[in-house]
Scaffold this motif. Sequence first.
Motif, PDB file in Angstrom:
ATOM      1  N   TRP A 278      17.206  53.872  14.149  1.00  0.00           N
ATOM      2  CA  TRP A 278      18.461  53.212  13.801  1.00  0.00           C
ATOM      3  C   TRP A 278      19.493  53.693  14.822  1.00  0.00           C
ATOM      4  O   TRP A 278      19.833  54.878  14.870  1.00  0.00           O
ATOM      5  CB  TRP A 278      18.900  53.566  12.382  1.00  0.00           C
ATOM      6  CG  TRP A 278      18.024  52.940  11.333  1.00  0.00           C
ATOM      7  CD1 TRP A 278      18.214  51.749  10.713  1.00  0.00           C
ATOM      8  CD2 TRP A 278      16.808  53.479  10.796  1.00  0.00           C
ATOM      9  NE1 TRP A 278      17.196  51.511   9.826  1.00  0.00           N
ATOM     10  CE2 TRP A 278      16.319  52.550   9.856  1.00  0.00           C
ATOM     11  CE3 TRP A 278      16.087  54.665  11.020  1.00  0.00           C
ATOM     12  CZ2 TRP A 278      15.147  52.764   9.143  1.00  0.00           C
ATOM     13  CZ3 TRP A 278      14.916  54.870  10.312  1.00  0.00           C
ATOM     14  CH2 TRP A 278      14.458  53.933   9.391  1.00  0.00           C
ATOM     15  N   ASN A 301      20.469  52.776   7.348  1.00  0.00           N
ATOM     16  CA  ASN A 301      19.105  52.774   6.782  1.00  0.00           C
ATOM     17  C   ASN A 301      19.174  53.050   5.279  1.00  0.00           C
ATOM     18  O   ASN A 301      18.266  53.628   4.692  1.00  0.00           O
ATOM     19  CB  ASN A 301      18.222  53.809   7.489  1.00  0.00           C
ATOM     20  CG  ASN A 301      18.700  55.236   7.240  1.00  0.00           C
ATOM     21  OD1 ASN A 301      19.822  55.470   6.793  1.00  0.00           O
ATOM     22  ND2 ASN A 301      17.839  56.200   7.525  1.00  0.00           N
ATOM     23  N   GLN A 304      16.313  52.177   2.939  1.00  0.00           N
ATOM     24  CA  GLN A 304      15.032  52.806   3.217  1.00  0.00           C
ATOM     25  C   GLN A 304      14.954  54.166   2.508  1.00  0.00           C
ATOM     26  O   GLN A 304      15.972  54.784   2.220  1.00  0.00           O
ATOM     27  CB  GLN A 304      14.849  52.997   4.721  1.00  0.00           C
ATOM     28  CG  GLN A 304      14.921  51.710   5.515  1.00  0.00           C
ATOM     29  CD  GLN A 304      13.822  50.739   5.136  1.00  0.00           C
ATOM     30  OE1 GLN A 304      12.655  51.126   5.025  1.00  0.00           O
ATOM     31  NE2 GLN A 304      14.186  49.479   4.938  1.00  0.00           N
TER      32      GLN A 304
END
Length: 432
Positions: A278, A301, A304
């Motif tokens: 990222w 993120n 995630q």
Amino acid sequence: MYEKEEERLRTMKEDYDELDIPVERLDAAIQRGVMKAKQPAHPKWKPWLISISMAAILILSLLTAIRVSPAVASYVSILPGMDKIIERISTDKGLMDAVNHNYIQEIGVTDEYDGLKITVDSIIVDKQQMKVFYSFEGTPRKEDLQIIPSLQTMDGNDLEVSSGFSTINLEDGKGDSEVTFYFDEPQREKELKLLLTLKPEKHALMFPLKLDPVAYEKQKKSYPVNKTIEVGGQNITFKNITTYPLRTEIEVEFDPDNTKKVFTFEDLRIVNEQGEVWSGIKNGITAHGENDKRTFYLESNYFQNPDHLYLTFSSIRALDKDQLLIKIDPKTGVLLQGPPDHAMYDVKLTKSEVIYKVNMDSELRYELTSRIRNAKGEDIYGGSTSTYSEEGADVHEVSIRYEREKLVPGPIILEISDYPMVIKKNVKLKIK
């Protein structure tokens, strides 16, 4: 009803599936992209030409997301103009992930004026910012029409926000655009008014937006870091990392006793245990703050849940603190003081502009200087800065307007805000 959007995506997918690209070339291209990822220092729009390889990456990102994400495919088929939204956000992994996890709100509110109809299609919002996607159609009477966005509370009070937006571009009477609002304070209003002011008419179209601040009030993940590392004799402390649905912020402190001013990290990024990256924000605010305390922004993120996360970079840009000022004689245009490596050269002075050239890696995009003052330290900035370069060239010509009537005896002073002086060191910090 949405056959057009689906057919466009189907055609793009078929063309993509037919591409004959050797796997080793793809692997090499991805690796080069990871190694060369750069972070711009300012959110200003610039006329850089997008390379063929960048366009290919965008298409690959879009089609891959559609291929593997039922949620995205569903949105494309349900929400009008969703294919355009995906095209706009496809270079930001965090935003694509947000859409993939249903983190987008349909608005579908329309207003019109003088032959132009504007529809606010969707928004993506968290505690820190809001992205608004809108489309327009019609034939406005003014060819130089501009749309200036702003936000108000429902009782008409202006919100303290900054914004970034793109210009409108009508093609066959239709177009689309977006605006990003950055909240100075956490947004708590349940309803807001989006104003799109048409200029030069100065007529404002109004769109009510219903929000749910409770839903995103606690949507963040925090990682205390509190680790100091040394790069080229400069101490850098990473304090905290906070991830929101739309971006990740990294709080950094630079030792005030450092001998150099650290401008930025060239490839700051977050990596999980699988090597997924990222990186920096491509379009938008990339950093905030001045002097020794700054915040840098990366793709989010948030959606995630990796087992391990690492903060990595391999180089910084920095310059000795006693070399941060550029001084120019306003009478002769002679460079009296400047960086020692001659990366900046060919300085010219006109009645309204300071013009210079700078050697810059063609991969880098940033402003060399941020302030222009007279010998008394008073601001004389004339309101515009332009940068020109030929495609692929490493030499960039910069023009800065200044207010000549504010000159006083003594030099014109430019303050360096970024510079292509690189210090390399591979750093990897475990944050989870």
